[in-house]
Design a protein around this motif. Structure first.
Motif, PDB file in Angstrom:
ATOM      1  N   SER B  53       8.153   1.068   2.841  1.00 12.02           N
ATOM      2  CA  SER B  53       6.565   0.596   2.078  1.00 12.02           C
ATOM      3  C   SER B  53       7.362   0.488   0.680  1.00 12.02           C
ATOM      4  CB  SER B  53       5.527   0.632   1.944  1.00 12.02           C
ATOM      5  OG  SER B  53       4.998  -0.157   2.498  1.00 12.02           O
ATOM      6  N   LEU B  54       7.821   1.123  -0.141  1.00  8.28           N
ATOM      7  CA  LEU B  54       8.853   0.925  -2.018  1.00  8.28           C
ATOM      8  C   LEU B  54       9.033  -0.216  -2.277  1.00  8.28           C
ATOM      9  CD1 LEU B  54      11.411   3.760  -1.667  1.00  8.28           C
ATOM     10  CD2 LEU B  54       9.070   3.798  -2.809  1.00  8.28           C
ATOM     11  N   MET B  69       3.178  -0.626   8.387  1.00 11.54           N
ATOM     12  CA  MET B  69       3.410  -0.504   7.062  1.00 11.54           C
ATOM     13  C   MET B  69       3.080  -0.150   5.790  1.00 11.54           C
ATOM     14  SD  MET B  69       4.991   2.697   6.845  1.00 11.54           S
ATOM     15  CE  MET B  69       5.565   3.173   5.997  1.00 11.54           C
ATOM     16  N   PRO B  71       2.048   0.774   2.122  1.00  9.99           N
ATOM     17  CA  PRO B  71       2.344   2.528   0.863  1.00  9.99           C
ATOM     18  C   PRO B  71       0.902   2.964   0.947  1.00  9.99           C
ATOM     19  CG  PRO B  71       2.530   0.108  -0.551  1.00  9.99           C
ATOM     20  CD  PRO B  71       1.360  -0.336   0.992  1.00  9.99           C
ATOM     21  N   ASN B  72      -0.336   2.528   1.427  1.00  8.46           N
ATOM     22  CA  ASN B  72      -1.695   4.101   1.961  1.00  8.46           C
ATOM     23  C   ASN B  72      -1.584   4.328   3.372  1.00  8.46           C
ATOM     24  OD1 ASN B  72      -2.343   3.538  -0.559  1.00  8.46           O
ATOM     25  ND2 ASN B  72      -3.768   1.778  -0.439  1.00  8.46           N
ATOM     26  N   TYR B  74      -0.596   6.872   4.970  1.00  9.98           N
ATOM     27  CA  TYR B  74      -0.986   8.207   4.866  1.00  9.98           C
ATOM     28  C   TYR B  74       0.083   9.448   6.145  1.00  9.98           C
ATOM     29  CZ  TYR B  74      -1.881   7.045  -0.104  1.00  9.98           C
ATOM     30  OH  TYR B  74      -2.179   7.003  -1.329  1.00  9.98           O
TER      31      TYR B  74
END
Lengths: 378, 316
Positions: B53-54, B69, B71-72, B74
């Protein structure tokens, strides 16, 4: 998590030798060089008591009392040495003293060929003042003896107060101190590089370290806050060392309100770090290019604020005052100047407000540019 | 059937006109050492970056541990370890501090973290270098530190993106052994490389990537079965006559013969005892033979046949 990030960012910045050199080492070295260069000029501009030899051929108690009053205390105008005439003439001849006051029927002044004209005119004016006041007292004694006591009191006070220093403020007005204000400001502005690296290390598209941190479960806002606060502490620490060095090691007079330099430096550290963070978050320029931009910005800002020539800030103020209002280095330098020189806080508060506004602008800019968590390209 | 650890569906990533990933799909099961093999620019790292997720992508879906997936996400991120292609450590922190820092992004408990950091240092063999700064480490040791920073928190999924680039053979072997050990300890591994030997050595399943597409996927043996060639025999010999060459071509299972630089190369598709039959024929014809080699197909042969380009050629 916050303290973990904070601790390691602090360690990392403190050990970043190259940046620490610019933010602290270079500032200390330049400050020492400034001191070496300006030290003699600075000393020569300090007022020292005028050395005067006094030869008493005929006793004059009133004049002796006047001389005692003028050579008494820390701010003494004269430094009096009593001696006989032959010794005084010999010392005048050899240039060991600049002038000798001969107290006889009349009070006269003998000067050496090398004597300083300012000192001579000061001592001359003291003698002239005394002679004329003594003549008035003699006249009153002859014509109106009952008012003599009051006249002596009034005229004596007038003589001792005739030559006194009248300051506009309690401030240090030495022009060379401005270089040191600029120097402290430059050190803080160099700290922007810490902010730059905090930005580079927090974004996945700017560095491998940024990418590694972005894929961790740590929230970006937490690590960014910790990074920036740690870098602010580092920059502030450098500025505290610089201020203490300038004030206590070099002995530069920073004015009576120098303690306020510390909160000023703290606000400026925020401004500097947020500037670096904003520049670091811009576009996809290389690290070196961004470092170069900051270095040029800092040095050019320092130049315009008077780091290389202390009249520069005044010149800019006359021709393009807006530059002084938006140049962070100039605003910071002027804050220190205002603390040291201005009798009130108006100018200082204006500069402090400007710095806070700049910090808010740079921070907003940095947050907007760095808030992405996913990138179009790496 | 269990939920795959990684599920990539129909992934498309474009850089303006260039299609970096072209409807790429993949599933990785728990416990696998999955190899992404392909030349530079084939889309391996792009796949990894999308997976983490980059990198944003134009189309498709990515799930890790059955969860989309983002970015958040976690919780998912907490179970992933990444060893980047470029070494990503702080020059100003020591070996121990670097590992502790990155481990601390996942593990909050100090005592537990200390134990994990020690284990990671032991695992990569950096015990005597714990107080060294990265600049004092050799390239191989630096790569090991990079690995320790990525795996210290004991993730369930570990992604190695070309971890052996510019590493000496000794360190390379140490790294590969380490990856196998991590897998034995329960981690699912994704391993990208353009070194076929490494992928063949450690991966339980391999996807061959080229120009953003998955060209083939399977175990080492399954991939070899995908291609025509099963055996290649090379004989150092004087140039056979045209009649003899024709006779060799007519041997059972031979599908290609070639003579160049004093070497006769005969390629087979299936069959047994191919080498003996060829030797008997050449002996009957009274050819004097030098060295003889019989080789099974490599991944490079697989890659060559599938993409039409040798893996090493396409890197250039």
């Amino acid at each position: 998590m916050f303290f973990h990030n904070f601790k390691y960012r602090l360690l990392q910045t403190v050990r970043a030798k190259e940046i620490m050199f610019w933010a602290l080492g270079f500032t200390i070295i330049l400050g020492t060089l400034f001191y070496a260069a300006f030290g003699n000029i600075y000393e020569s501009e300090k007022f020292t008591a005028i050395p005067v030899a006094v030869v008493t051929e005929k006793e004059d108690k009133s004049f002796d009392e006047l001389l005692n009053a003028l050579s008494d205390g820390d701010g003494a105008l004269l430094s009096v040495q009593y001696m006989d005439s032959s010794k005084a003439y010999e010392m005048l001849e050899e240039g060991e003293i600049e002038m000798a006051v001969i107290v006889d029927e009349k009070i006269s002044l003998r000067i050496a060929s090398s004597s300083d004209s300012v000192s001579v005119s000061i001592v001359s004016s003291v003698i002239d003042e005394y002679t004329s006041k003594a003549a008035i007292i003699n006249e009153i004694a002859k014509t109106n003896p009952k008012d003599l006591d009051n006249a002596i009191k009034a005229l004596s006070a007038d003589i001792t107060n005739a030559i006194t220093e009248h300051k506009l403020t309690d401030a240090n007005m030495n022009g060379y101190t401005d270089y040191f204000f600029n120097l402290i400001a430059m050190g803080i502005m160099f700290g922007s590089t810490f902010g730059l690296f905090a930005a580079l290390h927090s974004q996945g598209n700017l560095s491998a370290l940024g990418a590694r941190r972005c894929v961790s479960p740590t929230k970006k806002i937490v690590s960014a806050l910790a990074d920036n606060l740690a870098t602010v502490v580092s920059v502030f620490g450098c500025s505290v060392v610089t201020i203490v060095y300038v004030k206590f090691v070099l002995g530069v007079d920073l004015g009576n309100r120098f303690l306020l330099f510390f909160p000023t430096a703290f606000v400026a550290s925020f401004m500097s770090v947020s500037l670096g963070y904003a520049v670091g978050s811009v576009g996809r320029l290389s690290d070196k290019a961004k470092e170069g931009i900051l270095l040029v910005f800092t040095l050019f800002g320092g130049f315009l604020s008077g780091l290389m020539a202390n009249s520069m800030r005044q010149l800019v103020e006359e021709s393009a005052p807006i530059v002084n209002r938006i140049n962070p280095a100039a605003v910071l330098t002027d804050s220190f100047y205002a603390l040291a020189v201005c009798p009130n806080y108006d100018r200082y508060v204006r500069n402090l407000t400007t710095m806070l506004v700049m910090t808010a602008i740079f921070t907003t800019f940095g947050i907007v540019l760095s808030r992405r968590k996913k990138y179009a390209s790496l | 059937m269990s939920t795959p650890v990684v599920k990539i569906e129909n992934l498309v990533k474009r850089y303006k006109e260039l299609i970096a990933l072209d409807h790429f799909s993949l599933e990785i099961e728990e416990g696998e050492v999955f190899g992404l093999l392909g030349p530079n620019g084939s889309g391996k790292t792009t796949t990894i970056n999308c997976l983490l997720s980059l990198l944003s992508y134009d189309k498709g879906n990515i799930e890790i541990f059955g969860s989309k997936m983002t970015p958040n996400n976690y919780e998912v991120k907490n179970n992933i370890g990444v060893v980047m292609q470029n070494v990503a450590v702080f020059d100003e922190l020591t070996v121990y501090e670097n590992i502790d820092y990155f481990c601390g992004l996942y593990v909050f408990d100090k005592a537990e973290r200390k134990k994990l950091v020690e284990e990671a240092i032991e695992f990569v063999g950096l015990g005597e270098f714990r107080k060294f700064y990265p600049k004092k480490l050799s390239g191989g040791l630096l790569r090991r530190l990079n690995i320790a920073c990525g795996i210290a928190h004991k993730p369930k999924l570990i992604i190695f993106d070309e971890p052996t680039v510019a590493v000496d053979p000794q360190s390379r072997n140490k790294i590969l052994e380490g990856i196998e050990k991590l897998n034995k300890d329960g981690a699912t591994v994704i391993y990208t490389s353009h070194y076929m030997e490494e992928v063949e050595q450690i991966c339980t399943r391999i996807a061959i990537m080229d120009k953003g597409k998955c060209r083939a996927i399977g175990t080492n043996a399954e991939l070899r079965k995908l291609i025509h060639n099963t055996e290649t025999v090379t004989v150092e010999i004087a140039k056979p006559s045209d009649d003899d060459m024709s006779e060799i071509s007519n041997l059972p299972h031979v599908y290609e013969t070639e003579y160049s630089d004093g070497k006769l190369v005969v390629k087979y598709s299936g069959g047994k005892h191919n080498l003996i039959r060829l030797m008997n024929l050449l002996s009957e014809k009274q050819y004097s033979m030098g060295r003889v080699f019989s080789e099974l197909p490599t991944l490079n042969d697989v890659f060559l046949e599938i993409t039409g380009t040798a893996l090493r050629d396409s890197e250039q």
